[in-house]
Design a protein around this motif. Structure first.
Motif: not given
Length: 107
Positions: A39-47, A49-62
């Motif tokens: 699970e940790a390896d999968a998270m590190i590999t996906s990080l 993409t997850l950061i980009a999604l978080e930034q998109l959601q944050s700017s959308k919320g703003t």
């Protein structure tokens, strides 16, 4: 283990098959790992993409919050304008509210 066997094991494991889960746990234990390592390896590999999604959601919320604040401001200004118009109509003399033509020199 052949590639086909690995794929079949993964499919059974991800489907929740208890025998497959036990087999995977045994294989991981032989390698000194647990499911948490996977699970940790999968998270590190996906990080990224997850950061980009978080930034998109944050700017959308703003953007949404700014739009809602603008809408609230517009409605407050509209309500104040209506209140001011009502007050002005109350304070004007009735003859000032009529739309009659002004008197001419001939009258």
């Amino acid at each position: 283990m052949s590639d086909a066997d690995r794929v079949a094991l993964i499919e059974r494991w991800s489907g929740g098959n208890p025998d497959a889960r036990a087999e995977v746990a045994a294989l991981l234990e032989e390698a000194g790992l647990t499911e948490l390592n996977i699970e940790a390896d999968a998270m590190i590999t996906s990080l990224p993409t997850l950061i980009a999604l978080e930034q998109l959601q944050s700017s959308k919320g703003t953007r949404r919050d700014k739009a809602l604040a603008g809408l609230a401001f517009y409605r407050r200004m509209q309500a104040q304008e209506q209140l001011l118009a009502r007050e002005c109509r109350k304070n004007l003399a009735p003859e000032a509210l009529s739309l009659r033509k002004p008197p001419t020199d001939e009258q």
